[in-house]
Design an enzyme around this catalytic site. Structure first.
Site, PDB file in Angstrom:
ATOM      1  N   GLY A 339      23.008  25.330  34.018  1.00 46.39           N
ATOM      2  CA  GLY A 339      23.802  24.896  35.150  1.00 46.39           C
ATOM      3  C   GLY A 339      25.167  24.439  34.701  1.00 46.39           C
ATOM      4  O   GLY A 339      25.663  24.825  33.638  1.00 46.39           O
ATOM      5  N   THR A 340      25.765  23.569  35.517  1.00 48.21           N
ATOM      6  CA  THR A 340      27.095  23.069  35.191  1.00 48.21           C
ATOM      7  C   THR A 340      27.066  22.158  33.977  1.00 48.21           C
ATOM      8  O   THR A 340      27.921  22.244  33.092  1.00 48.21           O
ATOM      9  CB  THR A 340      27.677  22.314  36.395  1.00 48.21           C
ATOM     10  OG1 THR A 340      27.690  23.192  37.527  1.00 48.21           O
ATOM     11  CG2 THR A 340      29.095  21.846  36.109  1.00 48.21           C
ATOM     12  N   PHE A 341      26.062  21.280  33.925  1.00 48.20           N
ATOM     13  CA  PHE A 341      25.989  20.345  32.797  1.00 48.20           C
ATOM     14  C   PHE A 341      24.627  20.353  32.119  1.00 48.20           C
ATOM     15  O   PHE A 341      24.451  19.717  31.075  1.00 48.20           O
ATOM     16  CB  PHE A 341      26.309  18.916  33.263  1.00 48.20           C
ATOM     17  CG  PHE A 341      25.311  18.362  34.241  1.00 48.20           C
ATOM     18  CD1 PHE A 341      24.164  17.715  33.807  1.00 48.20           C
ATOM     19  CD2 PHE A 341      25.519  18.476  35.604  1.00 48.20           C
ATOM     20  CE1 PHE A 341      23.249  17.198  34.703  1.00 48.20           C
ATOM     21  CE2 PHE A 341      24.610  17.959  36.508  1.00 48.20           C
ATOM     22  CZ  PHE A 341      23.471  17.321  36.058  1.00 48.20           C
ATOM     23  N   LYS A 364      14.583  20.344  27.887  1.00 51.98           N
ATOM     24  CA  LYS A 364      15.666  20.061  28.828  1.00 51.98           C
ATOM     25  C   LYS A 364      16.718  19.206  28.125  1.00 51.98           C
ATOM     26  O   LYS A 364      16.378  18.203  27.480  1.00 51.98           O
ATOM     27  CB  LYS A 364      15.137  19.310  30.058  1.00 51.98           C
ATOM     28  CG  LYS A 364      14.211  20.116  30.945  1.00 51.98           C
ATOM     29  CD  LYS A 364      13.817  19.320  32.194  1.00 51.98           C
ATOM     30  CE  LYS A 364      12.921  20.136  33.109  1.00 51.98           C
ATOM     31  NZ  LYS A 364      12.568  19.395  34.352  1.00 51.98           N
ATOM     32  N   ASP A 465      10.258  15.533  45.828  1.00 51.98           N
ATOM     33  CA  ASP A 465      11.060  16.759  45.686  1.00 51.98           C
ATOM     34  C   ASP A 465      10.156  17.936  45.335  1.00 51.98           C
ATOM     35  O   ASP A 465      10.439  18.699  44.407  1.00 51.98           O
ATOM     36  CB  ASP A 465      12.139  16.574  44.621  1.00 51.98           C
ATOM     37  CG  ASP A 465      13.211  17.661  44.682  1.00 51.98           C
ATOM     38  OD1 ASP A 465      13.135  18.516  45.576  1.00 51.98           O
ATOM     39  OD2 ASP A 465      14.111  17.653  43.826  1.00 51.98           O
TER      40      ASP A 465
END
Length: 607
Positions: A339-341, A364, A465
Site C-alpha cells: 500500500g502507501t505505507f 506485516k 472489521d
C-alpha cells in the site's frame, strides 16, 4: 431511488403468519428460514406474492381460520407469535410444511379455530411407532362441524414409556364446505421424543398375617442394585475429577504456548476457477432482516473515535514485548501486498532452538515514510486476536521491535493468501479450466468464518472489521480470520472518512455502528452477512453505487444489497437475517453455523 427494489414493509417477521416476534427462537434457524416466502429476483421490484390457495367453495367463502395462539406458540417454540395454518380461507403451506418438534414433557397441543358459515370436518391421526406412543386423542368428535365461534380443541400426545424413540405424528383434517363433494385436506406434522420409563423398585410386602409391612429406608439393608448405583456414582465422580484435572493442565499448557505450530504446506498450486456472470449492483428494501431473534441480548461496546491514536508507540511496543524475537530469525522474500505505507511479505521464520528448521510466515511491516501513528496502529490492531486459539483464527505469533528497525508482525502462512484477492482471481480465471470453485465450496468457507466468529463471540471479543479482506485461505480451502492491521492502507477503497478524520469500513458496518459508534457481536453478525455476500459474488464491493455519506440514511430506510445472481433464496435469506435494523433481532453466530451447515449438507446431497 434508482436501482432499488422493495420487499414490502420493513420490520415484519420472517415467520409466515407470525405477528410481533420478540422472543428468541429455540429451533434451528434453518427451520425458520424454510418458512420464508420466496424473495424477488435481483433488480426487480417485488411482485405481489402469489395468493395462497383458498378453501374450495361454490359460493361465498366460509371464512375458516385455524391457528396456534400466541400462548401455544410460546409454550412450544418460545416465540411471541400466532402461527396461522388457515386465515380467512387462505392456506399457509409454509406453516403446514414445517414439522414442529413437540417438547418431550408436553403431552397436549391446542388448536384455535372457527368458521362463519357451515364447514364440516373429519379428523384422523397416524403414528409411525405405536410401540412408543399411543394413538393421539382429541377432546372433540373426530367428525362434525367447525364451530361458529372462536374455540379451542386439544390433542393428546402420550408416550407409552416402553421404548426410546422419536415419533412422527400426522394429523389430517378434511374440511368440506356446504356438504359439497369438494374438500380440502390439511396435514399437520409433529415430532416428539418418547423415552422409556424406569421400573420402580417394589419395596412393600405382606407379612404372614397378610398385614402390610412398612418399609423403612433408613434402617433397611441396601439392595444389590442400590450398592451398584452408589459404586457407579463414585466411579463416575472420580473419572470426572481426573478428566477435569487433565483438561485444566492442558488448558494452562496451551495458554503458555506462544509459538503456534504451522503445518501448512509450502507448495502452492494454481487451481482453475470459473468466471461468474457479471451483474449490475442493485439494492433491495427488505423486510426479511427482522427475523431470527437471539437467545440473549448482545453486549454493546461504545468506541470513542480515534481511540487507537491515544496509544503511544512506546505503549504499543510494551504490549507485544513478551512475543518479540530477533530480526535475524526473519528472512523476507516476495512482496504479497503493498500500500502507501504498508507491506505484507512472504517470509521465512527460523526456529529458535533448531536453526535448520524453517517455517513460512506472513510478515506485516511498514515503509520508511510511515508515520509514528501508522506504526502504532499496525502494532495495536495486530493484537486484536492475540492469545486466541481456534482453527479458523490467525493471530500473531511474533513481532520484531528492535531499535533502528521498522516493526514487523509475524503470522502463520496461508499459501493462497488474502481471501478477497483470491475471490477476485476466481472471477478473472476463464471457465475452461478443469477445476472450478463451487457453490458448496463457498458455503463451506462461510461456515468456517462463522465458526471463528462464534468462538470470538463466546470469548466476548468484538472484531469490528469482519470482511473478506481480513481473511486468508490456503490450498485446501481452509479459511482463517485475521486482524485488520494495514487493511486501511492495502484496501483503501473499502474505507471512507465521514468527516471525523477516521477511515471506517462504512459499507460493512451496521446502522448502530455508523450512527452511534456502537459495536457488539450483533454488529459483527451484520458484517458477516456482507462477507457472505462477498463470497457469493466472488469479491464484489457491496453498495458500490451508494455515496458513503448516504449509507446511514439508506440503511435506515430499509434498503439492502440485492440478491446475487445464482445465489439460492435460502442463502440470501441468511444474509437478510443478518441485516435486521434491531441488533436483538439478528441471529447468533452459533445459529448461523447450524443453518449454513444444514444448507451445505443439502447442497452435497445433490452433487
Amino acid at each position: 431511488m434508482r436501482g432499488a427494489a422493495r420487499l414490502g414493509r420493513p420490520g415484519r417477521s420472517c415467520l409466515p403468519g407470525a405477528r410481533g416476534l420478540r422472543a428468541p427462537p429455540p429451533p434451528p434457524l434453518l427451520l425458520l428460514l424454510a418458512l420464508l416466502p420466496l424473495l424477488p429476483a435481483p433488480g426487480a421490484a417485488a411482485a405481489p406474492a402469489p395468493r395462497p390457495p383458498e378453501l374450495q367453495s361454490a359460493s361465498a367463502g366460509p371464512s375458516v381460520s385455524l391457528y396456534l395462539s400466541e400462548d401455544e406458540v410460546r409454550r412450544l417454540i418460545g416465540l411471541d407469535a400466532e402461527l396461522y395454518y388457515v386465515r380467512n380461507d387462505l392456506i399457509s403451506h409454509y406453516a403446514l410444511s414445517f414439522s414442529l418438534l413437540v417438547p418431550s414433557e408436553t403431552n397436549f397441543l391446542h388448536f384455535t379455530w372457527h368458521a362463519k358459515s357451515k364447514v364440516e370436518y373429519k379428523l384422523g391421526f397416524q403414528v409411525d411407532n405405536v410401540l412408543a406412543m399411543d394413538m393421539p386423542q382429541v377432546n372433540i368428535s373426530v367428525q362434525g362441524e367447525v364451530p361458529r365461534t372462536l374455540s379451542v380443541f386439544r390433542v393428546e400426545l402420550s408416550c407409552t414409556g416402553k421404548v426410546d424413540s422419536e415419533v412422527m405424528i400426522l394429523m389430517q383434517l378434511n374440511l368440506t364446505v356446504n356438504s359439497s363433494k369438494n374438500f380440502t385436506v390439511l396435514n399437520f406434522k409433529r415430532r416428539k421424543m418418547c423415552y422409556k420409563k424406569l421400573e420402580e423398585v417394589k419395596t412393600s410386602a405382606l407379612d404372614k398375617n397378610t398385614s402390610r409391612t412398612i418399609y423403612d429406608p433408613v434402617h433397611a439393608a441396601p439392595t444389590t442394585s442400590t450398592r451398584v448405583f452408589y459404586i457407579s456414582v463414585g466411579v463416575c465422580c472420580a473419572v470426572i475429577f481426573l478428566v477435569a484435572i487433565i483438561l485444566a493442565v492442558l488448558h494452562l499448557h496451551s495458554m503458555k504456548r506462544i509459538e503456534l505450530d504451522d503445518s501448512i504446506s509450502a507448495s502452492s498450486s494454481s487451481q482453475g476457477l470459473s468466471q461468474p456472470s457479471t451483474q449490475t449492483t442493485q439494492y433491495l428494501r427488505a423486510d426479511t432482516p427482522n427475523n431470527a431473534t437471539p437467545i440473549t441480548s448482545y453486549p454493546t461496546l461504545r468506541i470513542e473515535k480515534n481511540d487507537l491514536r491515544s496509544v503511544t508507540l512506546l505503549e504499543a511496543k510494551g504490549k507485544v514485548k513478551d512475543i518479540a524475537i530477533s530480526r535475524e530469525r526473519i528472512t523476507l522474500k516476495d512482496v504479497l501486498q503493498e500500500g502507501t505505507f504498508g507491506r505484507i511479505f512472504h517470509g521465512i521464520l527460523i526456529d529458535e532452538k533448531d536453526p535448520n528448521k524453517e517455517k513460512q510466515a506472513f510478515v506485516k511491516t511498514v515503509k520508511d515514510q510511515a508515520s509514528e501513528i501508522q506504526v502504532t496502529m499496525m502494532l495495536t490492531e495486530s493484537c486484536k486476536l492475540r492469545g486466541l486459539h481456534h482453527r479458523n483464527l490467525l493471530p500473531i505469533t511474533h513481532v520484531c521491535i528492535e531499535e533502528g528497525e521498522k516493526p514487523m508482525v509475524i503470522l502463520p502462512y496461508m499459501n493462497w493468501g488474502n481471501l478477497k484477492l483470491f475471490l477476485r482471481q476466481c472471477k478473472l480465471v476463464e471457465a475452461n479450466n478443469p477445476q472450478a470453485i463451487s457453490q458448496q465450496d463457498l458455503v463451506h468457507m462461510a461456515i468456517q468464518i462463522a465458526c471463528g466468529m462464534s468462538y470470538l463471540a463466546r470469548r466476548e471479543v468484538i472484531h469490528k472489521d469482519l470482511a473478506a479482506r481480513n481473511c486468508v485461505i490456503d490450498d485446501t480451502l481452509q479459511v482463517k480470520i485475521t486482524d485488520n492491521a494495514l487493511s486501511r492502507d492495502l484496501f483503501p477503497m473499502d474505507y471512507h472518512c465521514l468527516g471525523d478524520n477516521e477511515n471506517r469500513p462504512v459499507r460493512w458496518m451496521a446502522l448502530e455502528s455508523l450512527v452511534n459508534n456502537e459495536f457488539s457481536s450483533a454488529s459483527d453478525v451484520w458484517a458477516f452477512g456482507v462477507t457472505l455476500w462477498e463470497l457469493m459474488t466472488l469479491g464484489q464491493t457491496p453498495y458500490v453505487d451508494i455515496d458513503p455519506f448516504e449509507m446511514a440514511a439508506y440503511l435506515k430506510d430499509g434498503y439492502r444489497i440485492a440478491q446475487p445472481i445464482n445465489c439460492p433464496d435460502e442463502l440470501f435469506a441468511v444474509m437478510a437475517c443478518c441485516w435486521a435494523l434491531d441488533p436483538e433481532e439478528r441471529p447468533k453466530f452459533q445459529q448461523l453455523v447450524q443453518c449454513l451447515t444444514e444448507f451445505h449438507a443439502a447442497l452435497g446431497a445433490y452433487v
